[in-house]
Design a protein around this motif. Sequence first.
Motif, PDB file in Angstrom:
ATOM      1  N   ASP A  94       0.819  -1.220   0.000  1.00  0.00           N
ATOM      2  CA  ASP A  94       0.000   0.000   0.000  1.00  0.00           C
ATOM      3  C   ASP A  94       0.847   1.261   0.000  1.00  0.00           C
ATOM      4  N   ILE A  95       1.926   1.278   0.771  1.00  0.00           N
ATOM      5  CA  ILE A  95       2.724   2.492   0.806  1.00  0.00           C
ATOM      6  C   ILE A  95       3.499   2.692  -0.483  1.00  0.00           C
ATOM      7  N   CYS A  96       3.637   1.623  -1.268  1.00  0.00           N
ATOM      8  CA  CYS A  96       4.334   1.731  -2.557  1.00  0.00           C
ATOM      9  C   CYS A  96       3.371   1.950  -3.716  1.00  0.00           C
ATOM     10  N   GLY A  97       2.077   1.822  -3.469  1.00  0.00           N
ATOM     11  CA  GLY A  97       1.098   1.905  -4.534  1.00  0.00           C
ATOM     12  C   GLY A  97       0.464   3.276  -4.663  1.00  0.00           C
ATOM     13  N   PRO A  98      -0.473   3.397  -5.603  1.00  0.00           N
ATOM     14  CA  PRO A  98      -1.074   4.696  -5.887  1.00  0.00           C
ATOM     15  C   PRO A  98      -2.259   5.072  -5.004  1.00  0.00           C
ATOM     16  N   SER A  99      -2.816   4.094  -4.269  1.00  0.00           N
ATOM     17  CA  SER A  99      -4.071   4.343  -3.545  1.00  0.00           C
ATOM     18  C   SER A  99      -3.856   4.431  -2.047  1.00  0.00           C
ATOM     19  N   ASP A 100      -4.699   5.225  -1.404  1.00  0.00           N
ATOM     20  CA  ASP A 100      -4.698   5.365   0.050  1.00  0.00           C
ATOM     21  C   ASP A 100      -5.864   4.549   0.598  1.00  0.00           C
ATOM     22  N   PRO A 101      -5.605   3.464   1.356  1.00  0.00           N
ATOM     23  CA  PRO A 101      -6.696   2.625   1.858  1.00  0.00           C
ATOM     24  C   PRO A 101      -7.639   3.350   2.807  1.00  0.00           C
ATOM     25  N   PHE A 102      -7.206   4.495   3.349  1.00  0.00           N
ATOM     26  CA  PHE A 102      -8.032   5.242   4.283  1.00  0.00           C
ATOM     27  C   PHE A 102      -8.989   6.204   3.575  1.00  0.00           C
ATOM     28  N   SER A 103      -8.897   6.286   2.249  1.00  0.00           N
ATOM     29  CA  SER A 103      -9.711   7.252   1.516  1.00  0.00           C
ATOM     30  C   SER A 103     -11.146   6.788   1.310  1.00  0.00           C
ATOM     31  N   LYS A 104     -11.419   5.480   1.513  1.00  0.00           N
ATOM     32  CA  LYS A 104     -12.762   4.946   1.318  1.00  0.00           C
ATOM     33  C   LYS A 104     -13.201   4.168   2.550  1.00  0.00           C
ATOM     34  N   ARG A 105     -14.461   4.284   2.907  1.00  0.00           N
ATOM     35  CA  ARG A 105     -14.971   3.613   4.098  1.00  0.00           C
ATOM     36  C   ARG A 105     -14.847   2.091   3.981  1.00  0.00           C
ATOM     37  N   GLU A 106     -15.121   1.529   2.786  1.00  0.00           N
ATOM     38  CA  GLU A 106     -15.134   0.078   2.641  1.00  0.00           C
ATOM     39  C   GLU A 106     -13.749  -0.550   2.759  1.00  0.00           C
ATOM     40  N   THR A 107     -12.687   0.243   2.633  1.00  0.00           N
ATOM     41  CA  THR A 107     -11.338  -0.297   2.771  1.00  0.00           C
ATOM     42  C   THR A 107     -10.588   0.299   3.973  1.00  0.00           C
ATOM     43  N   ASN A 108     -11.244   1.107   4.750  1.00  0.00           N
ATOM     44  CA  ASN A 108     -10.560   1.774   5.860  1.00  0.00           C
ATOM     45  C   ASN A 108     -10.057   0.742   6.873  1.00  0.00           C
ATOM     46  N   PRO A 109      -8.737   0.616   7.048  1.00  0.00           N
ATOM     47  CA  PRO A 109      -8.190  -0.417   7.940  1.00  0.00           C
ATOM     48  C   PRO A 109      -8.663  -0.282   9.375  1.00  0.00           C
ATOM     49  N   THR A 110      -8.856   0.931   9.860  1.00  0.00           N
ATOM     50  CA  THR A 110      -9.298   1.116  11.242  1.00  0.00           C
ATOM     51  C   THR A 110     -10.650   0.452  11.460  1.00  0.00           C
ATOM     52  N   ARG A 111     -11.601   0.695  10.561  1.00  0.00           N
ATOM     53  CA  ARG A 111     -12.931   0.096  10.680  1.00  0.00           C
ATOM     54  C   ARG A 111     -12.867  -1.420  10.538  1.00  0.00           C
ATOM     55  N   LEU A 112     -12.108  -1.918   9.542  1.00  0.00           N
ATOM     56  CA  LEU A 112     -12.042  -3.353   9.284  1.00  0.00           C
ATOM     57  C   LEU A 112     -11.360  -4.105  10.417  1.00  0.00           C
ATOM     58  N   LEU A 113     -10.364  -3.493  11.043  1.00  0.00           N
ATOM     59  CA  LEU A 113      -9.694  -4.148  12.157  1.00  0.00           C
ATOM     60  C   LEU A 113     -10.637  -4.339  13.339  1.00  0.00           C
ATOM     61  N   PHE A 114     -11.410  -3.320  13.636  1.00  0.00           N
ATOM     62  CA  PHE A 114     -12.359  -3.446  14.751  1.00  0.00           C
ATOM     63  C   PHE A 114     -13.459  -4.456  14.419  1.00  0.00           C
ATOM     64  N   GLU A 115     -13.893  -4.519  13.173  1.00  0.00           N
ATOM     65  CA  GLU A 115     -14.889  -5.516  12.780  1.00  0.00           C
ATOM     66  C   GLU A 115     -14.317  -6.930  12.924  1.00  0.00           C
ATOM     67  N   LEU A 116     -13.047  -7.094  12.529  1.00  0.00           N
ATOM     68  CA  LEU A 116     -12.408  -8.401  12.645  1.00  0.00           C
ATOM     69  C   LEU A 116     -12.277  -8.801  14.110  1.00  0.00           C
ATOM     70  N   LYS A 117     -11.813  -7.891  14.951  1.00  0.00           N
ATOM     71  CA  LYS A 117     -11.636  -8.210  16.359  1.00  0.00           C
ATOM     72  C   LYS A 117     -12.971  -8.535  17.029  1.00  0.00           C
ATOM     73  N   ASN A 118     -14.021  -7.849  16.638  1.00  0.00           N
ATOM     74  CA  ASN A 118     -15.333  -8.100  17.228  1.00  0.00           C
ATOM     75  C   ASN A 118     -15.934  -9.422  16.768  1.00  0.00           C
ATOM     76  N   SER A 119     -15.380 -10.011  15.714  1.00  0.00           N
ATOM     77  CA  SER A 119     -15.897 -11.276  15.180  1.00  0.00           C
ATOM     78  C   SER A 119     -15.169 -12.487  15.744  1.00  0.00           C
ATOM     79  N   LEU A 120     -14.094 -12.249  16.506  1.00  0.00           N
ATOM     80  CA  LEU A 120     -13.279 -13.338  17.034  1.00  0.00           C
ATOM     81  C   LEU A 120     -13.357 -13.349  18.559  1.00  0.00           C
TER      82      LEU A 120
END
Length: 233
Positions: A77-103
Amino acid sequence: SFPSHDNDQTWYAGEQIARGGLFQFLEARSNQQWVLISTALAGAMLSQNKMNPLKLPLEVNHLERVKLVTFSIGGNDICGPSDPFSKRETNPTRLLFELKNSLPKDTVFAALKVPPISQMYQAITAQLEALPNSPGKRKLQNYCRQTWEELSCPALKDGDEKISSIRNKIISSFENAGVKMIDLDRGMANANVLDLLSSDCFHPSRKTQRAIFEFTAKTLERELFRNLYRDWE
């Protein structure tokens, strides 16, 4: 990673991996056989939506048995053209909390800290420049430059600001989600950076991969595994 009760796993890494290092430690503490479930995806990026590496672990069978989740992501990601935080569906902060809440609540999460790509590249170019002048030196410099700037990490041509910004956001999102960050810089502090690389001048060599595994294993055993076997003793 979780204790094995049957063969209905999503993906089994094999006897050689499962019986080594971390699993020997776990099995000695818990008197249970452990298996490795991998959702690793070559070229994975946090900015991907359909095959996002933070969503793939949720496809594992028997989520209720998961005890340890490790990540090695962010470099693409840091070498690529896109920022994962720019879209809600790929935002790592949101996805990490969803993953932790599922385990399970006692699941341990650990991640290899995203490497400081810019500093690594600067160290490599500096060490190459310090080599005695020769036709081979120039060829090697051009080869490494093309590998880094044109093939593996085009973002380097835009300067360090964007790379550092995304790297810092990724690290912060993991830390804020309670993920233990494993800093490989500490484990490789005394190494010659050129000795760490494979023949493509970018990826870690087999020797370096082994060193990464051993440093990671020691870190997990020392700082994390007490959370896994607290109830077993």
